[in-house]
Scaffold this active site. Structure first.
Site, short mmCIF file in Angstrom:
data_model
loop_
_atom_site.label_atom_id
_atom_site.label_comp_id
_atom_site.label_asym_id
_atom_site.label_seq_id
_atom_site.Cartn_x
_atom_site.Cartn_y
_atom_site.Cartn_z
N MET A 31 0.81 -1.16 -0.29
CA MET A 31 -0.15 0.16 -0.04
C MET A 31 0.87 1.37 -0.03
O MET A 31 0.42 2.44 0.27
CB MET A 31 -0.76 -0.16 1.11
CG MET A 31 -1.90 -1.07 1.16
SD MET A 31 -3.37 -0.71 2.00
CE MET A 31 -2.94 -0.71 3.57
N HIS A 35 9.27 0.95 3.34
CA HIS A 35 10.31 1.08 4.06
C HIS A 35 11.03 -0.44 3.69
O HIS A 35 10.98 -1.09 3.10
CB HIS A 35 9.65 1.17 5.66
CG HIS A 35 8.42 -0.03 5.79
ND1 HIS A 35 8.74 -1.35 6.03
CD2 HIS A 35 7.38 -0.01 6.29
CE1 HIS A 35 7.64 -1.70 6.32
NE2 HIS A 35 6.61 -1.11 6.60
N GLU A 36 12.05 -0.71 4.71
CA GLU A 36 12.97 -1.45 4.55
C GLU A 36 12.30 -2.88 4.60
O GLU A 36 12.48 -3.79 3.87
CB GLU A 36 13.94 -1.71 5.96
CG GLU A 36 15.22 -2.55 5.51
CD GLU A 36 15.81 -2.40 4.16
OE1 GLU A 36 15.81 -1.30 3.53
OE2 GLU A 36 16.36 -3.25 3.63
N HIS A 38 9.25 -3.86 3.02
CA HIS A 38 9.00 -3.83 1.79
C HIS A 38 10.28 -4.25 0.82
O HIS A 38 10.25 -5.02 -0.21
CB HIS A 38 8.22 -2.77 1.08
CG HIS A 38 6.92 -2.18 1.83
ND1 HIS A 38 6.73 -1.19 2.67
CD2 HIS A 38 5.86 -3.05 1.93
CE1 HIS A 38 5.67 -1.28 3.34
NE2 HIS A 38 5.10 -2.12 2.83
N GLN A 62 -10.42 -2.17 2.22
CA GLN A 62 -9.90 -3.04 3.31
C GLN A 62 -9.87 -2.06 4.69
O GLN A 62 -9.56 -2.49 5.50
CB GLN A 62 -8.58 -3.51 3.18
CG GLN A 62 -7.47 -2.60 3.14
CD GLN A 62 -6.22 -3.60 2.58
OE1 GLN A 62 -5.89 -3.82 1.39
NE2 GLN A 62 -5.28 -3.65 3.61
N ASP A 154 1.93 -9.33 9.21
CA ASP A 154 0.55 -9.40 8.93
C ASP A 154 0.19 -11.18 8.90
O ASP A 154 -0.02 -11.61 7.82
CB ASP A 154 -0.23 -8.83 7.60
CG ASP A 154 0.04 -7.07 7.74
OD1 ASP A 154 -0.72 -6.63 8.89
OD2 ASP A 154 0.83 -6.60 7.06
N GLN A 157 -3.22 -12.16 7.81
CA GLN A 157 -3.39 -11.73 6.30
C GLN A 157 -2.93 -12.89 5.73
O GLN A 157 -3.37 -13.33 4.48
CB GLN A 157 -2.94 -10.51 5.93
CG GLN A 157 -2.89 -10.08 4.57
CD GLN A 157 -2.16 -8.70 4.22
OE1 GLN A 157 -3.03 -7.79 4.44
NE2 GLN A 157 -1.19 -8.58 3.93
N ARG A 188 8.73 -3.18 11.74
CA ARG A 188 8.73 -1.96 10.67
C ARG A 188 7.37 -2.03 10.09
O ARG A 188 6.62 -3.12 9.81
CB ARG A 188 9.88 -2.12 9.52
CG ARG A 188 11.01 -2.15 9.71
CD ARG A 188 11.83 -1.00 10.32
NE ARG A 188 11.61 0.25 9.27
CZ ARG A 188 12.77 0.58 8.62
NH1 ARG A 188 13.63 0.03 8.80
NH2 ARG A 188 12.32 1.65 7.96
O1 PAF Z 1 -0.53 -5.90 3.45
C1 PAF Z 1 -0.55 -4.84 2.68
O2 PAF Z 1 0.08 -3.88 2.74
C2 PAF Z 1 -2.05 -4.92 2.16
O3 PAF Z 1 -3.04 -5.56 3.03
C3 PAF Z 1 -2.24 -5.58 0.68
C4 PAF Z 1 -1.67 -6.97 0.98
C5 PAF Z 1 -1.26 -4.84 0.01
C6 PAF Z 1 -3.50 -5.42 0.25
O4 PAF Z 1 -3.93 -4.24 0.10
#
Ligand code: PAF
Length: 281
Positions: A31, A35-36, A38, A62, A154, A157, A188
């Site tokens: 989204m 940051h590090e 990602h 979401q 997450d 998720q 992070r």
């Molecule tokens: O983890 C996230 O940043 C979001 O939930 C995702 C998986 C990009 C979906 O919008």
């Protein structure tokens, strides 16, 4: 050289040309406000594919009505620079109209049923996982990756997405990447920047409490006691606790005395910021 793409037609043409050349494609959904954590996902993606696509899309479906969609940090230029430095080939940055052509209200929603979406984040944030599954399914349809990477911060998720992929038979592999932490243990997260000075100083308590939960479980303390002590410790550190639990890796409730792989999960608010973290053991 990274290419920034905002039109679905261009995205599809590029991915099609790569696939014609027999290249494997990885997707890192984000989204933005990268940051590090990602960038580690992007670097890891390179090891699994010839081409890496990162999506940057703040997904309205979401977020709950009282959540932080409007104030969620948007930093597209810095995101693209960071992605380029991490070795990403394509930044997929669709508008809301590209993602949801009939508008958010008319969106066909994907909903994963069962315990995996009902408990913890699902209970605290009604509709959240429907929004995640809706956008992630679209991203899979748009990018058609061979592999997709998600961070373990997450944790739930990731479990939900694994179930989504298995159930809808998306032909791709899902990889969960380890949590990236600050030196003081704080995981992070884009939301860390909401923290004021005192809140930032208290935030590493989440990781400390997770390690205490792991130690208490290893010492054979009953699970409920471990969870109660964790919630109390976080309360003393100034957090308002959503949940502090020990679960099996599939998020089912473990039975005391039964060995097996576990995960401790926390969600708590400090000031107006809600943070989550977890620790596998
Ligand atoms: O983890 C996230 O940043 C979001 O939930 C995702 C998986 C990009 C979906 O919008």
């Amino acid at each position: 050289m990274i290419e920034t793409v905002t039109e679905i037609k261009r995205l599809r043409a590029l991915v099609r040309s790569w696939k014609k050349e027999g290249k494997r494609v990885a997707l890192v959904p984000t989204m933005g406000n990268l940051h590090e954590g990602h960038f580690t996902l992007v670097r890891q993606a390179r090891r699994h594919a010839d081409k890496v696509v990162a999506s940057v899309f703040v997904n309205p479906t979401q977020f709950g009505p009282n959540e932080d969609f409007d104030r969620y940090p948007r930093t597209p230029q810095a995101d693209v620079e960071g992605l380029a430095a991490a070795g990403c080939d394509l930044a997929w940055m669709p508008s809301v109209e590209q993602m949801y052509p009939l508008g958010v209200d008319m969106t066909t929603r994907i909903s994963v049923p069962g315990t995996v979406t009902a408990v913890l984040e699902g209970a605290s944030r009604p509709g959240h996982f429907d929004g995640v599954c809706t956008v992630v399914s679209r991203l899979f349809n748009q990018v058609t990756p061979d592999v997709a990477l998600f961070g373990k911060k997450d944790y739930q998720q990731l479990a939900v997405i694994r179930q989504l992929v298995a159930e809808l038979q998306f032909p791709l592999e899902v990889i969960g990447a380890e949590i990236v932490r600050e030196d003081d243990g704080l995981a992070r997260s884009s939301r860390n920047q909401y923290l004021g000075e005192a809140e930032r100083a208290a935030a590493p308590q989440l990781h400390r409490v997770l390690r205490e939960m792991r130690a208490a479980c290893a010492a054979g303390l009953p699970r409920q006691l471990v969870e109660q002590s964790a919630a109390a410790a976080l309360g003393e550190a100034g957090f308002v606790v959503d949940y502090a639990v020990v679960r099996q890796r599939d998020l089912a409730e473990p039975v005391d005395g039964q060995a097996g792989e576990r995960v401790a999960l926390l969600a708590a608010r400090i000031g107006s910021t809600r943070l989550i973290d977890n620790l596998e053991f």
